[in-house]
Write a protein that holds these residues in place. Structure first.
Motif, mmCIF file in Angstrom:
data_model
loop_
_atom_site.group_PDB
_atom_site.id
_atom_site.type_symbol
_atom_site.label_atom_id
_atom_site.label_comp_id
_atom_site.label_asym_id
_atom_site.label_seq_id
_atom_site.Cartn_x
_atom_site.Cartn_y
_atom_site.Cartn_z
ATOM 1 N N GLY A 1 11.553 -8.406 5.675
ATOM 2 C CA GLY A 1 12.677 -7.546 6.023
ATOM 3 C C GLY A 1 13.217 -7.870 5.332
ATOM 4 O O GLY A 1 14.787 -8.053 5.713
ATOM 5 N N ALA A 2 13.605 -9.495 4.182
ATOM 6 C CA ALA A 2 14.755 -9.545 3.589
ATOM 7 C C ALA A 2 14.673 -9.462 2.257
ATOM 8 O O ALA A 2 13.554 -9.482 1.333
ATOM 9 N N VAL A 3 15.596 -9.555 1.685
ATOM 10 C CA VAL A 3 15.836 -9.922 -0.232
ATOM 11 C C VAL A 3 15.441 -11.922 -0.467
ATOM 12 O O VAL A 3 15.866 -12.211 0.657
ATOM 13 N N ASP A 4 13.916 -11.958 -1.173
ATOM 14 C CA ASP A 4 14.226 -13.000 -1.048
ATOM 15 C C ASP A 4 14.511 -13.389 -2.675
ATOM 16 O O ASP A 4 13.470 -13.322 -3.929
ATOM 17 N N PHE A 5 15.581 -14.853 -2.317
ATOM 18 C CA PHE A 5 16.179 -14.849 -3.600
ATOM 19 C C PHE A 5 15.781 -15.262 -4.829
ATOM 20 O O PHE A 5 15.887 -16.849 -5.678
ATOM 21 N N ALA A 6 13.909 -15.939 -3.941
ATOM 22 C CA ALA A 6 13.353 -16.871 -4.513
ATOM 23 C C ALA A 6 12.191 -16.147 -5.568
ATOM 24 O O ALA A 6 11.712 -16.833 -6.468
ATOM 25 N N GLN A 7 12.750 -14.973 -5.361
ATOM 26 C CA GLN A 7 11.705 -13.901 -6.226
ATOM 27 C C GLN A 7 12.551 -13.175 -6.788
ATOM 28 O O GLN A 7 13.096 -11.761 -6.301
#
Length: 238
Positions: free
Chosen positions: A71-77
């Motif tokens: 449910g969130a933008v994953d800045f690690a991906q």
């Protein structure tokens, strides 16, 4: 995505080396939109910069993507690649929009390598894009030309989703900039694939929240609702 007339015509695809063939063979089969909330499925938000808007002649120049998970933008991906395109003449004014000069394209990765790396990043995840029909066609053609690979991943079009869930905005055919302004989002650099993918992901999360409030928290259901809306718009009026 304005024309780059200085790019050469597409060349025939060279045979793939054994390493690329093995990597291509290991790609997973795409997953359909789940009959479940967005928070339960990994999604990849895609943006392409291209040499123009001609679906048959223009080329993918760069790929930007970010994953939505839990449910969130994953800045690690995040994914970013500029594809190697050797220009023969001086660029036009379109470089001022994309910032992709001939030197940047000549220093990019080989198209087959860049596209395969993106498909490995994508995995089996469905895709989101703003004006997804264009990105889907351009990506599919690039994959076929460079990797002899068929694109079968489902796409959800954020440009269709936004007016479906926010009709009060009066942006029936709103551009990405219109929706960014509507929700007060910040874009690090417009017409840059990674930055556009990120802001499209942020917009998608706002829309998923709206969908939950409207009882449409089902990705497969959202895709069906967009398809029904599209058919209504295309139906002849008497």
């Amino acid at each position: 995505m304005t024309p780059f007339p200085w790019l050469p015509r597409r060349r025939l695809r060279a045979p793939l080396d054994p390493d690329l063939l093995q990597r291509r063979a290991r790609l997973p089969a795409p997953a359909p939109f789940a009959a479940a909330p967005a928070a339960r499925q990994r999604l990849v938000v895609l943006d392409l910069e291209t040499s123009g808007l001609d679906l048959h002649r223009d080329q993918v120049l760069s790929i930007g993507a970010v994953a939505i998970e839990d449910g969130a933008v994953d800045f690690a991906q995040q994914f970013e690649a500029t594809l190697r395109r050797d220009g023969q003449r001086e660029p036009g004014a379109s470089v001022l929009i994309h910032g992709l000069a001939p030197s940047a394209l000549a220093a990019g990765v080989a198209p087959a390598d860049g596209l395969l790396a993106f498909m490995e990043f994508l995995g089996d995840s469905p895709l989101l894009a703003f004006h997804a029909g264009f990105d889907r066609h351009m990506l599919a053609r690039a994959l076929k030309d460079s990797l002899d690979l068929r694109l079968a991943h489902p796409f959800l079009d954020v440009a269709e989703l936004a007016p479906l869930l926010c009709p009060e905005a009066g942006l029936e055919r709103g551009a990405l900039d219109d929706w960014v302004a509507r929700f007060g989002l910040q874009v690090q650099q417009r017409h840059h694939a990674s930055a556009d993918a990120l802001v499209t992901g942020e917009l998608a999360l706002i829309l998923f929240h709206r969908a939950r409030r409207q009882g449409l928290d089902d990705l497969a259901g959202l895709a069906d609702a967009c398809a029904r809306r599209r058919r209504r718009q295309q139906a002849p009026s008497f």
